[in-house]
Design a protein around this motif. Structure first.
Motif, PDB file in Angstrom:
ATOM      1  N   GLY A 120       2.723   8.862 -14.639  1.00 40.38           N
ATOM      2  CA  GLY A 120       1.928   7.762 -14.104  1.00 40.38           C
ATOM      3  C   GLY A 120       1.203   7.095 -15.261  1.00 40.38           C
ATOM      4  N   GLU A 121      -0.127   7.027 -15.184  1.00 40.76           N
ATOM      5  CA  GLU A 121      -0.926   6.449 -16.263  1.00 40.76           C
ATOM      6  C   GLU A 121      -1.479   7.523 -17.202  1.00 40.76           C
ATOM      7  N   GLN A 122      -1.215   8.785 -16.885  1.00 39.64           N
ATOM      8  CA  GLN A 122      -1.777   9.882 -17.679  1.00 39.64           C
ATOM      9  C   GLN A 122      -0.931  10.160 -18.921  1.00 39.64           C
ATOM     10  N   LEU A 123      -1.576  10.144 -20.066  1.00 46.83           N
ATOM     11  CA  LEU A 123      -0.894  10.414 -21.325  1.00 46.83           C
ATOM     12  C   LEU A 123      -0.772  11.927 -21.530  1.00 46.83           C
ATOM     13  N   ILE A 124       0.453  12.345 -21.843  1.00 41.53           N
ATOM     14  CA  ILE A 124       0.725  13.758 -22.132  1.00 41.53           C
ATOM     15  C   ILE A 124       1.308  13.853 -23.539  1.00 41.53           C
ATOM     16  N   THR A 125       0.784  14.766 -24.331  1.00 39.72           N
ATOM     17  CA  THR A 125       1.337  14.986 -25.670  1.00 39.72           C
ATOM     18  C   THR A 125       2.273  16.185 -25.623  1.00 39.72           C
ATOM     19  N   LEU A 126       3.552  15.910 -25.851  1.00 37.13           N
ATOM     20  CA  LEU A 126       4.568  16.963 -25.803  1.00 37.13           C
ATOM     21  C   LEU A 126       4.515  17.816 -27.073  1.00 37.13           C
ATOM     22  N   GLU A 127       4.899  19.058 -26.951  1.00 41.55           N
ATOM     23  CA  GLU A 127       4.966  19.940 -28.119  1.00 41.55           C
ATOM     24  C   GLU A 127       6.149  19.588 -29.008  1.00 41.55           C
ATOM     25  N   ALA A 128       7.177  19.024 -28.392  1.00 41.91           N
ATOM     26  CA  ALA A 128       8.359  18.599 -29.154  1.00 41.91           C
ATOM     27  C   ALA A 128       8.883  17.302 -28.548  1.00 41.91           C
ATOM     28  N   ALA A 129       9.321  16.387 -29.408  1.00 40.33           N
ATOM     29  CA  ALA A 129       9.766  15.072 -28.938  1.00 40.33           C
ATOM     30  C   ALA A 129      11.192  15.116 -28.404  1.00 40.33           C
ATOM     31  N   PRO A 130      11.518  14.272 -27.437  1.00 36.70           N
ATOM     32  CA  PRO A 130      12.906  14.161 -26.962  1.00 36.70           C
ATOM     33  C   PRO A 130      13.821  13.679 -28.088  1.00 36.70           C
ATOM     34  N   ARG A 164       0.828  -1.216   0.000  1.00 38.28           N
ATOM     35  CA  ARG A 164       0.000   0.000   0.000  1.00 38.28           C
ATOM     36  C   ARG A 164       0.855   1.256   0.000  1.00 38.28           C
ATOM     37  N   VAL A 165       1.981   1.214   0.740  1.00 34.76           N
ATOM     38  CA  VAL A 165       2.889   2.365   0.767  1.00 34.76           C
ATOM     39  C   VAL A 165       3.445   2.632  -0.632  1.00 34.76           C
ATOM     40  N   VAL A 166       3.820   1.550  -1.338  1.00 35.47           N
ATOM     41  CA  VAL A 166       4.338   1.710  -2.704  1.00 35.47           C
ATOM     42  C   VAL A 166       3.273   2.334  -3.600  1.00 35.47           C
ATOM     43  N   GLU A 167       2.019   1.875  -3.461  1.00 33.36           N
ATOM     44  CA  GLU A 167       0.931   2.432  -4.277  1.00 33.36           C
ATOM     45  C   GLU A 167       0.704   3.912  -3.965  1.00 33.36           C
ATOM     46  N   ILE A 168       0.766   4.253  -2.675  1.00 24.38           N
ATOM     47  CA  ILE A 168       0.570   5.654  -2.279  1.00 24.38           C
ATOM     48  C   ILE A 168       1.683   6.530  -2.833  1.00 24.38           C
ATOM     49  N   LYS A 169       2.929   6.024  -2.760  1.00 25.02           N
ATOM     50  CA  LYS A 169       4.060   6.783  -3.295  1.00 25.02           C
ATOM     51  C   LYS A 169       3.905   7.008  -4.789  1.00 25.02           C
ATOM     52  N   LYS A 170       3.432   5.967  -5.487  1.00 23.22           N
ATOM     53  CA  LYS A 170       3.233   6.103  -6.927  1.00 23.22           C
ATOM     54  C   LYS A 170       2.154   7.139  -7.230  1.00 23.22           C
ATOM     55  N   ALA A 171       1.117   7.159  -6.384  1.00 24.91           N
ATOM     56  CA  ALA A 171       0.028   8.118  -6.609  1.00 24.91           C
ATOM     57  C   ALA A 171       0.494   9.545  -6.339  1.00 24.91           C
ATOM     58  N   ILE A 172       1.330   9.721  -5.285  1.00 31.65           N
ATOM     59  CA  ILE A 172       1.803  11.057  -4.930  1.00 31.65           C
ATOM     60  C   ILE A 172       2.903  11.523  -5.883  1.00 31.65           C
ATOM     61  N   ASN A 173       3.860  10.613  -6.153  1.00 30.17           N
ATOM     62  CA  ASN A 173       4.976  10.942  -7.053  1.00 30.17           C
ATOM     63  C   ASN A 173       5.032   9.918  -8.180  1.00 30.17           C
ATOM     64  N   PRO A 174       4.172  10.054  -9.186  1.00 28.84           N
ATOM     65  CA  PRO A 174       4.142   9.071 -10.270  1.00 28.84           C
ATOM     66  C   PRO A 174       5.398   9.125 -11.132  1.00 28.84           C
ATOM     67  N   ALA A 175       5.712   7.994 -11.741  1.00 25.73           N
ATOM     68  CA  ALA A 175       6.869   7.928 -12.629  1.00 25.73           C
ATOM     69  C   ALA A 175       6.588   8.671 -13.933  1.00 25.73           C
ATOM     70  N   LEU A 176       7.660   9.183 -14.527  1.00 25.98           N
ATOM     71  CA  LEU A 176       7.562   9.867 -15.818  1.00 25.98           C
ATOM     72  C   LEU A 176       8.198   8.977 -16.875  1.00 25.98           C
ATOM     73  N   LYS A 177       7.564   8.884 -18.034  1.00 25.97           N
ATOM     74  CA  LYS A 177       8.116   8.100 -19.134  1.00 25.97           C
ATOM     75  C   LYS A 177       8.127   8.918 -20.415  1.00 25.97           C
ATOM     76  N   LEU A 178       9.278   8.917 -21.083  1.00 29.39           N
ATOM     77  CA  LEU A 178       9.428   9.600 -22.372  1.00 29.39           C
ATOM     78  C   LEU A 178      10.187   8.679 -23.312  1.00 29.39           C
ATOM     79  N   THR A 179       9.859   8.772 -24.588  1.00 25.76           N
ATOM     80  CA  THR A 179      10.534   7.961 -25.600  1.00 25.76           C
ATOM     81  C   THR A 179      11.152   8.877 -26.643  1.00 25.76           C
ATOM     82  N   VAL A 180      12.392   8.560 -26.999  1.00 29.09           N
ATOM     83  CA  VAL A 180      13.121   9.373 -27.977  1.00 29.09           C
ATOM     84  C   VAL A 180      12.345   9.431 -29.299  1.00 29.09           C
ATOM     85  N   ASN A 181      12.230  10.638 -29.814  1.00 28.37           N
ATOM     86  CA  ASN A 181      11.575  10.904 -31.105  1.00 28.37           C
ATOM     87  C   ASN A 181      10.063  10.662 -31.092  1.00 28.37           C
TER      88      ASN A 181
END
Length: 215
Positions: A108-118, A84-101
């Protein structure tokens, strides 16, 4: 053994040693008598509950089994709490994921569309400076006069001038291998420099060219 013989032994040996031998002989005779005709169980036999291993095992099992059950129950509860602590930490500080190009990124699970790709420079992944900072919960700043981006997260501060390999970490100068860049009117910073100086961990998947930032 007659009294005369006993006292002869005492006279030849140390008195303490002789007395020990006599007492041992007397005790042995007593136990032999109990084994032969007494109603008391012979020491070490199955009928003697005080010394048999089976009785001792049964006693220990009865005493400690309830404790083992409680310990097991507590271990299960601790594992549940840790999950539960791990889940709470993920909810408070979710991981960020980016893919080159790719412009698709995740907080977290929220999709964000960047204005420019890495993109990659000299083996370093460059990401939009505002996305990485705000995604980690930092206060993001931009000084157009010095063309410097800044991050403040708790007691940590980071200043990165565009085009310079010298940055400031908590007011102290450090050198980085790849400088921040202005591309298409947008500022990109090396993801590992920003993430790690703000206390996050960076994982790199070479196969998918995906960066995961764990606050």
């Amino acid at each position: 053994m007659s009294n005369r013989v006993l006292w002869s032994v005492i006279s030849l040996l140390d008195k303490k040693v002789a007395l020990i031998l006599i007492l041992s002989a007397l005790l042995a005779g007593t136990y032999m008598g109990q084994a032969a005709g007494s109603s008391h169980p012979q020491p070490g036999s199955k009928e003697d509950p005080l010394v048999t291993r089976s009785y001792a095992d049964k006693y220990l099992h009865e005493k400690y089994s309830p404790i083992e059950v409680k310990v097991h129950s507590m271990s299960v509860r601790i594992k549940d709490l840790e999950a539960r602590v791990v889940e709470i930490k993920k909810a408070i500080n979710p991981a960020l994921k980016l893919t080159v190009n790719k412009k698709n990124a995740y907080i977290g699970e929220q999709l964000i569309t960047l204005e420019a790709a890495p993109f990659m420079v000299s083996g370093r992944t460059m990401v939009p400076f505002r996305f990485i900072g705000e995604g980690l919960g930092a206060k993001v700043g931009w000084d157009p006069a010095t063309r410097t981006v800044s991050y403040i997260l708790g007691e940590k501060s980071l200043e990165i001038p565009i085009g310079s390999n010298t940055i400031k970490v908590n007011g102290k100068q450090e050198t980085i291998e790849v400088a921040a860049q202005l591309v298409g009117g947008r500022t990109f910073v090396p993801v590992r420099v920003v993430s790690e100086h703000l206390g996050a961990r960076v994982d790199w998947d070479a196969k998918t060219q995906t960066v995961t930032i764990l606050p």
